[in-house]
Design a protein around this motif. Structure first.
Motif, PDB file in Angstrom:
ATOM      1  N   THR A 231       0.850  -1.199   0.000  1.00  0.00           N
ATOM      2  CA  THR A 231       0.000   0.000   0.000  1.00  0.00           C
ATOM      3  C   THR A 231       0.882   1.244   0.000  1.00  0.00           C
ATOM      4  OG1 THR A 231      -0.093   0.196   2.409  1.00  0.00           O
ATOM      5  CG2 THR A 231      -1.711  -1.262   1.367  1.00  0.00           C
TER       6      THR A 231
ATOM      7  N   GLU B 292     -14.364  -4.216   3.511  1.00  0.00           N
ATOM      8  CA  GLU B 292     -13.523  -3.845   2.360  1.00  0.00           C
ATOM      9  C   GLU B 292     -12.165  -3.292   2.799  1.00  0.00           C
ATOM     10  OE1 GLU B 292     -15.850  -1.084   0.096  1.00  0.00           O
ATOM     11  OE2 GLU B 292     -17.461  -2.534  -0.270  1.00  0.00           O
TER      12      GLU B 292
ATOM     13  N   GLU C   2      -4.462   3.190   0.651  1.00  0.00           N
ATOM     14  CA  GLU C   2      -4.654   2.777  -0.741  1.00  0.00           C
ATOM     15  C   GLU C   2      -3.581   1.793  -1.214  1.00  0.00           C
ATOM     16  OE1 GLU C   2      -6.801   6.007  -3.381  1.00  0.00           O
ATOM     17  OE2 GLU C   2      -4.938   6.779  -2.564  1.00  0.00           O
TER      18      GLU C   2
ATOM     19  N   ARG D  27      -0.473  -5.216  -7.738  1.00  0.00           N
ATOM     20  CA  ARG D  27      -1.037  -6.419  -8.367  1.00  0.00           C
ATOM     21  C   ARG D  27      -0.167  -6.879  -9.536  1.00  0.00           C
ATOM     22  NH1 ARG D  27      -5.597  -9.029  -7.476  1.00  0.00           N
ATOM     23  NH2 ARG D  27      -6.272 -10.533  -9.025  1.00  0.00           N
TER      24      ARG D  27
ATOM     25  N   ALA E 192      -9.021  -7.648   2.467  1.00  0.00           N
ATOM     26  CA  ALA E 192      -9.367  -6.709   1.388  1.00  0.00           C
ATOM     27  C   ALA E 192      -8.124  -6.306   0.596  1.00  0.00           C
ATOM     28  CB  ALA E 192     -10.056  -5.482   1.961  1.00  0.00           C
TER      29      ALA E 192
ATOM     30  N   GLY F  53      -6.868  -7.786  -3.181  1.00  0.00           N
ATOM     31  CA  GLY F  53      -6.668  -6.742  -4.198  1.00  0.00           C
ATOM     32  C   GLY F  53      -5.308  -6.795  -4.860  1.00  0.00           C
ATOM     33  N   THR F  54      -4.311  -7.325  -4.137  1.00  0.00           N
ATOM     34  CA  THR F  54      -2.948  -7.373  -4.702  1.00  0.00           C
ATOM     35  C   THR F  54      -2.627  -8.712  -5.367  1.00  0.00           C
ATOM     36  OG1 THR F  54      -2.064  -8.081  -2.566  1.00  0.00           O
ATOM     37  CG2 THR F  54      -2.044  -5.722  -3.021  1.00  0.00           C
TER      38      THR F  54
END
Length: 632
Positions: free
Chosen positions: A327, A432, A454, A460, A487, A491-492
């Motif tokens: 992040t 989330e 974020e 990713r 979450a 996402g990654t």
């Protein structure tokens, strides 16, 4: 750095020796037999061209240190004793040429570091007591203010005191896109100012600058022996005496046992000494390591030694710290959901005005968002502001008493509490990975405010690239709660997610990964998670530029805080390992092939020296291919 001598001056002995050999061959061709002038010229060529070789070779022989110079010395003296003057001279000249080529290749490999040395200017325009003048960087002190005009290079590390500009810092961080710099932002010596005039307050002396540390660390890394090089040194320790024994046996056994001609077989024995010189083997690893570390530095990756470069090429699993690695490490406002008929713009201005009084990191995220949207929150007058420890804050704006904080805090304040439907919405956001705050008054709820750390845009892509490169497991280690961890992890695209971890738990996970997969890398910010970074086979720190801790503690530092450099580093490491293995195999293979020519008696000093010099040149050029590995 001193001025480099011209080629002819640096290689005067080589050129003089070459001229003597040409003249000697001229005398040979113009007379029926080997004339005295030709012999004297060959002897002169041997003495002049091989002086430094003989000096160290004889010293090593006296110490019984049978390195390649000792082998060459014995071979050349032997050639002279049996009357092979011309071949002895050619051996000297070809050995000298191979050393020049070797030196050139190492210089080429180190060129990126020399270019770094020349990056930062030697003078800067400094303002002192309302006067501006150019002074040498060695005279600049911490606290001085430099005036950096558009297009100029920044001479010292510092922070922007006035003005704003885009700064190209590719030489230090490897970033291709100029970075926006405003008041308070850090800038590095050697970076290039864009179109704006900026004033920079100096924060580090010239010898303490980021670029000075990078140069020092890379030079140290290039000088350090890698495991492959240590293997070659150990191998040569046994290999060299073995070659001397083989050469001795070749020279004496055929004449003693099979009535062979002494002159022919002594010549063959000398050729074995020459072909047995481990020049190519000795140069095979260092040229590859030096080239790869130089290329990495040029691309914004600081590798602190050949051992770490080689280890990186064998990694099977990669563990990531979450915050600041996968992040951005900077909370951002993700949702502002109205729960009333209030005007959204006006309510955000009131909330931001209150949060601007708070020191909490989540408050900063709301303020940054309001600034981005051009909100007029700074014009709002805040009265009766109070921070409610562990819960939130309250204050009066435009005559309205607001409360902002955790759902539990607003549950206590708002008449009738928080409705179940709103709690469901809060739970959904928390699942989330978001931190949810509620804004309201004593009479009702006004809005839900969600803030989250974020995920980096590149995370990713980087994780997917690592899996493509054959990494068996990517694992995210975090102290965050399970919902947030899930979450971010999903996402990654990491293969495993571990949450609610203390630093000692992360250390334990690294050790268990090592048992399961062998070699493990840990990627973190270089400040937190120090035990895990230290325990991993390779510790990779994010954002090494300007961060002393990262430069000191990590094995590898990604200077630009750019995770995309990780697959590049792994690719470069694997390519380096492959080239080192190729070089070692080729060096030994050529030696064995040439030695087989002894059996039919075909090995000559000419073949021996060409095999040795040719192999040295080929492994050198093969090592230099690492300069072509790109950051893609």
């Amino acid at each position: 750095m001193g001025k480099k001598k011209p080629f002819w001056q640096e290689n005067m002995n080589l050129l003089l020796s070459l001229a003597m050999i040409i003249a000697a061959y001229f005398f040979q061709w113009t007379s029926d037999e080997e004339s005295l002038p030709a012999i004297l010229l060959f002897l002169g060529a041997i003495t002049v061209g091989g002086f430094s070789l003989f000096k160290s070779g004889i010293q090593n022989l006296l110490k019984l240190d049978f390195d390649m110079r000792a082998l060459m010395t014995v071979a050349i003296i032997g050639a002279a004793i049996i009357g092979e003057w011309s071949e002895g001279a050619v051996v000297v000249i070809l050995f000298a040429i191979s050393e020049v080529l070797e030196r050139y290749s190492m210089d080429k490999a180190r060129a990126s570091i020399r270019s770094l040395m020349d990056i930062a200017p030697k003078e800067a325009l400094v303002r002192r007591k309302d006067r501006e003048f150019n002074i040498h960087v060695n005279e600049i002190v911490v606290g001085d203010v430099m005036i950096v005009k558009p297009g100029e290079k920044i001479a010292m590390d510092g922070e922007v005191a006035a003005g704003s500009s885009a700064v190209n810092q590719a030489a230090i961080t490897g970033e291709s896109v100029p970075a926006e710099k405003n008041t308070g932002d850090e800038v590095f010596a050697g970076s290039i100012n864009g179109e704006g005039l900026i004033e920079v307050k100096v924060t580090r002396l010239v010898d303490d600058s980021t670029i000075a540390k990078i140069i020092h660390l890379v030079e140290e890394a290039q000088a350090e022996k890698a495991p492959s090089q240590a293997f070659v040194d150990r191998f040569a320790k046994y290999y060299t005496p073995m070659i001397i024994l083989v050469a001795f046996l070749v020279a004496v056994m055929p004449p003693l046992l099979f009535n062979g001609d002494w002159s022919d077989w002594i010549y063959q024995g000398l050729a074995v000494l020459v072909v047995g010189c481990p020049c190519a083997l000795v140069i095979s690893t260092p040229v590859s390591i030096v080239t790869a570390i130089g290329n990495a530095a040029k691309n914004g990756v600081l590798v602190k030694g050949g051992v770490h470069l080689e280890e990186m090429g064998t990694i099977k699993a990669v563990a990531f710290d979450k915050t600041g690695t996968l992040t951005k490490g900077l909370p951002a406002l993700t949702d502002f959901v109205l729960l009333s008929s209030s005007d959204e713009t006006e309510l955000l201005a009131h909330v931001a005005a209150l949060e601007n009084k708070s020191q909490h990191p989540l408050a900063a995220a709301i303020v940054r968002n309001a600034e981005t949207l051009g909100s007029s929150f700074r014009e709002k007058k805040v009265e009766e502001f109070t921070s409610v420890t562990g819960k939130g804050l309250k204050g009066v704006v435009d005559g309205v008493a607001y409360h902002i904080g955790s759902p539990n805090y607003l549950e206590e304040i708002v008449a009738g509490g928080i409705p179940p439907s709103v709690f469901e919405k809060i739970a959904s956001m928390q699942a989330e990975g978001k931190t949810v705050m509620v804004a309201g008054t004593s009479s009702g709820l006004l809005a839900l405010i969600a803030v989250a750390d974020e995920v980096r845009e590149s995370s990713r892509e980087v994780v997917a690239r690592l899996h493509e490169l054959g990494i068996e497991k990517t694992i995210m280690l975090t102290g965050d709660n399970k919902g947030t961890a899930q979450a971010i992890g999903i996402g990654t695209g990491v293969s495993d997610i571990e949450s609610d971890l203390l630093p000692e738990d992360k250390l334990a996970f690294i050790k268990s990964l090592q048992k399961e997969h062998g070699k493990v890398a840990m990627v973190g910010d270089g400040i937190n998670d120090a035990p895990a970074l230290a325990a991993a086979n390779v510790g990779v720190a994010m954002g090494g530029a300007g961060t002393d801790t990262a430069l000191e503690t990590a094995d590898i530092a990604l200077m630009a805080d750019d995770l995309k450099k990780l697959p590049f580093t792994m690719k470069l490491s694997r390519k380096t390992l492959a080239i080192i293995k190729q070089n070692i195999a080729f060096s030994i293979g050529v030696k064995l092939l040439a030695l087989l020519l002894v059996i039919p008696g075909w090995l000559t000093l000419w073949i021996a020296i060409f095999a040795d010099m040719g192999a040295t040149l080929i492994v050198t050029l093969n090592g230099l291919r690492l300069l072509r590995v790109k950051d893609k």
